[in-house]
Motif scaffolding. Structure first.
Motif, mmCIF file in Angstrom:
data_model
loop_
_atom_site.group_PDB
_atom_site.id
_atom_site.type_symbol
_atom_site.label_atom_id
_atom_site.label_comp_id
_atom_site.label_asym_id
_atom_site.label_seq_id
_atom_site.Cartn_x
_atom_site.Cartn_y
_atom_site.Cartn_z
ATOM 1 N N PHE A 1 2.963 -4.774 -12.725
ATOM 2 C CA PHE A 1 3.024 -4.741 -11.265
ATOM 3 C C PHE A 1 2.046 -3.733 -10.658
ATOM 4 O O PHE A 1 1.908 -3.669 -9.433
ATOM 5 N N ASP A 2 1.365 -2.947 -11.484
ATOM 6 C CA ASP A 2 0.345 -2.022 -10.984
ATOM 7 C C ASP A 2 -1.006 -2.711 -10.773
ATOM 8 O O ASP A 2 -1.938 -2.098 -10.264
ATOM 9 N N ASP A 3 -1.111 -3.981 -11.167
ATOM 10 C CA ASP A 3 -2.370 -4.724 -11.077
ATOM 11 C C ASP A 3 -2.548 -5.292 -9.667
ATOM 12 O O ASP A 3 -2.134 -6.419 -9.366
ATOM 13 N N ALA A 4 -3.172 -4.508 -8.786
ATOM 14 C CA ALA A 4 -3.338 -4.907 -7.382
ATOM 15 C C ALA A 4 -4.191 -6.159 -7.244
ATOM 16 O O ALA A 4 -4.002 -6.945 -6.308
ATOM 17 N N SER A 5 -5.132 -6.375 -8.169
ATOM 18 C CA SER A 5 -5.972 -7.570 -8.081
ATOM 19 C C SER A 5 -5.154 -8.837 -8.343
ATOM 20 O O SER A 5 -5.516 -9.916 -7.891
ATOM 21 N N TYR A 6 -4.056 -8.703 -9.053
ATOM 22 C CA TYR A 6 -3.190 -9.837 -9.374
ATOM 23 C C TYR A 6 -2.168 -10.079 -8.267
ATOM 24 O O TYR A 6 -1.918 -11.212 -7.869
ATOM 25 N N TRP A 7 -1.580 -8.992 -7.740
ATOM 26 C CA TRP A 7 -0.459 -9.102 -6.802
ATOM 27 C C TRP A 7 -0.849 -8.951 -5.335
ATOM 28 O O TRP A 7 -0.154 -9.461 -4.471
ATOM 29 N N GLY A 8 -1.893 -8.179 -5.044
ATOM 30 C CA GLY A 8 -2.251 -7.918 -3.661
ATOM 31 C C GLY A 8 -1.557 -6.678 -3.124
ATOM 32 O O GLY A 8 -0.959 -5.912 -3.884
ATOM 33 N N PRO A 9 -1.611 -6.470 -1.803
ATOM 34 C CA PRO A 9 -1.056 -5.251 -1.203
ATOM 35 C C PRO A 9 0.460 -5.149 -1.378
ATOM 36 O O PRO A 9 1.172 -6.153 -1.275
ATOM 37 N N ARG A 10 0.917 -3.933 -1.622
ATOM 38 C CA ARG A 10 2.347 -3.662 -1.794
ATOM 39 C C ARG A 10 2.840 -2.749 -0.683
ATOM 40 O O ARG A 10 2.058 -2.209 0.090
ATOM 41 N N ASN A 11 4.129 -2.546 -0.647
ATOM 42 C CA ASN A 11 4.727 -1.606 0.296
ATOM 43 C C ASN A 11 5.404 -0.471 -0.472
ATOM 44 O O ASN A 11 5.376 -0.435 -1.710
ATOM 45 N N ASN A 12 5.997 0.433 0.267
ATOM 46 C CA ASN A 12 6.854 1.507 -0.239
ATOM 47 C C ASN A 12 6.300 2.257 -1.458
ATOM 48 O O ASN A 12 6.818 2.104 -2.572
ATOM 49 N N HIS B 1 10.191 -2.261 -4.202
ATOM 50 C CA HIS B 1 8.959 -2.593 -3.478
ATOM 51 C C HIS B 1 8.580 -4.026 -3.765
ATOM 52 O O HIS B 1 9.086 -4.655 -4.696
ATOM 53 N N THR B 2 7.685 -4.546 -2.911
ATOM 54 C CA THR B 2 7.210 -5.907 -3.086
ATOM 55 C C THR B 2 5.757 -6.000 -2.629
ATOM 56 O O THR B 2 5.111 -4.971 -2.384
ATOM 57 N N PHE B 3 5.264 -7.220 -2.530
ATOM 58 C CA PHE B 3 3.864 -7.474 -2.209
ATOM 59 C C PHE B 3 3.770 -8.484 -1.078
ATOM 60 O O PHE B 3 4.659 -9.318 -0.893
ATOM 61 N N ASP B 4 2.660 -8.448 -0.341
ATOM 62 C CA ASP B 4 2.400 -9.478 0.663
ATOM 63 C C ASP B 4 2.485 -10.845 -0.028
ATOM 64 O O ASP B 4 2.134 -10.984 -1.208
ATOM 65 N N LEU B 5 2.938 -11.848 0.739
ATOM 66 C CA LEU B 5 3.124 -13.167 0.132
ATOM 67 C C LEU B 5 2.779 -14.263 1.137
ATOM 68 O O LEU B 5 3.162 -14.183 2.305
ATOM 69 N N ALA B 6 2.067 -15.272 0.661
ATOM 70 C CA ALA B 6 1.726 -16.439 1.486
ATOM 71 C C ALA B 6 2.373 -17.674 0.878
ATOM 72 O O ALA B 6 2.572 -17.753 -0.337
ATOM 73 N N ALA B 7 2.672 -18.647 1.737
ATOM 74 C CA ALA B 7 3.301 -19.894 1.291
ATOM 75 C C ALA B 7 2.264 -20.898 0.784
ATOM 76 O O ALA B 7 2.578 -22.061 0.606
ATOM 77 N N GLY B 8 1.068 -20.443 0.554
ATOM 78 C CA GLY B 8 -0.008 -21.325 0.093
ATOM 79 C C GLY B 8 -1.231 -21.091 0.953
ATOM 80 O O GLY B 8 -1.173 -20.361 1.943
ATOM 81 N N PRO B 9 -2.353 -21.713 0.611
ATOM 82 C CA PRO B 9 -3.603 -21.469 1.335
ATOM 83 C C PRO B 9 -3.505 -21.723 2.840
ATOM 84 O O PRO B 9 -4.090 -21.003 3.637
ATOM 85 N N ALA B 10 -2.745 -22.729 3.233
ATOM 86 C CA ALA B 10 -2.652 -23.056 4.659
ATOM 87 C C ALA B 10 -1.298 -22.695 5.259
ATOM 88 O O ALA B 10 -1.033 -22.961 6.419
ATOM 89 N N GLY B 11 -0.438 -22.088 4.420
ATOM 90 C CA GLY B 11 0.917 -21.793 4.874
ATOM 91 C C GLY B 11 1.044 -20.436 5.536
ATOM 92 O O GLY B 11 0.097 -19.652 5.569
ATOM 93 N N PRO B 12 2.225 -20.154 6.071
ATOM 94 C CA PRO B 12 2.463 -18.852 6.702
ATOM 95 C C PRO B 12 2.491 -17.739 5.661
ATOM 96 O O PRO B 12 2.671 -18.000 4.467
ATOM 97 N N SER B 13 2.298 -16.514 6.118
ATOM 98 C CA SER B 13 2.359 -15.373 5.207
ATOM 99 C C SER B 13 3.151 -14.247 5.858
ATOM 100 O O SER B 13 3.275 -14.182 7.077
ATOM 101 N N LEU B 14 3.696 -13.373 5.023
ATOM 102 C CA LEU B 14 4.423 -12.194 5.477
ATOM 103 C C LEU B 14 3.918 -10.987 4.710
ATOM 104 O O LEU B 14 3.546 -11.095 3.530
ATOM 105 N N THR B 15 3.911 -9.849 5.367
ATOM 106 C CA THR B 15 3.547 -8.609 4.682
ATOM 107 C C THR B 15 4.718 -8.165 3.809
ATOM 108 O O THR B 15 5.867 -8.606 3.996
ATOM 109 N N ALA B 16 4.436 -7.257 2.903
ATOM 110 C CA ALA B 16 5.482 -6.714 2.036
ATOM 111 C C ALA B 16 6.587 -6.067 2.860
ATOM 112 O O ALA B 16 7.772 -6.231 2.555
#
Length: 195
Positions: free
Chosen positions: A23-34, A152-167
């Protein structure tokens, strides 16, 4: 006891879910919180050890090809602060899905055998394995406490054209889902340490 006070059972179990190096691999997961999640988890692990309460370590063994959490990947290992405290745990569970109740050995069987009815759920990711485990624990009748600041968690999108939420948005949604839905009580690490 007032409405907001926390009463911890002498055998309340601390679940530390998926605190793994992958889970420390930011290139794999993207931005995290907390960024304080790890320090808060460590403080809770130390408090549980000092009071002799049970600690359950849960580790994800992904079946997805190329996953940084696959059993044969270095990311499968626990983060150093957990590994440094390992050996004190009462139980080690390996799972391949979101819920810690679907792992080996069986968490519910162990909790029943130990007479444990109260769980404190921490770890990674807030909106995935932490929330799923807390929801299932609530459904099974356990009293569940979730210190959101020990997740903690990571930003997540519902797919390339889908909605997204920040961590942070996902963590807020988890808090609302768990407490608003009656699955768990959302608390802070400080509240638990003071209990």
């Amino acid at each position: 006891m007032t409405k907001n006070e926390i009463e911890l059972a002498p055998n309340a179990a601390l679940l530390v879910i998926d605190v793994q190096k992958g889970f420390d691999d930011a290139s794999y997961w993207g931005p995290r919180n907390n960024p304080q999640a790890e320090a808060n988890i460590a403080a809770l692990m130390d408090a549980w050890r000092e009071t002799g309460r049970p600690v359950v370590l849960v580790r994800h063994a992904s079946r997805t090809a190329g996953s940084v959490l696959a059993a044969d990947h270095p990311g499968h290992a626990f983060k150093d602060f957990v590994a440094d405290r390992a050996g004190q745990e009462s139980l080690l569970i390996t799972k391949a899905v979101n819920s810690s109740f679907y792992g080996t050995p069986d968490l519910a069987d162990w909790l029943t055998a130990q007479g444990i009815g109260q769980l404190v759920v921490t770890g990674i990711q807030t909106n995935m394995c932490v929330e799923t485990t807390a929801r299932m624990a609530g459904n099974l009748g356990y009293e569940v406490l979730v210190p959101l600041d020990a997740t903690h968690t990571f930003d997540l999108a519902a797919g390339p054209a889908g909605p997204s939420l920040t961590a942070d948005q996902l963590a807020t949604a988890t808090a609302v889902n768990l407490q608003g839905g009656g699955f768990a009580r959302v608390v802070t690490t400080a509240e638990l340490l003071g209990a």
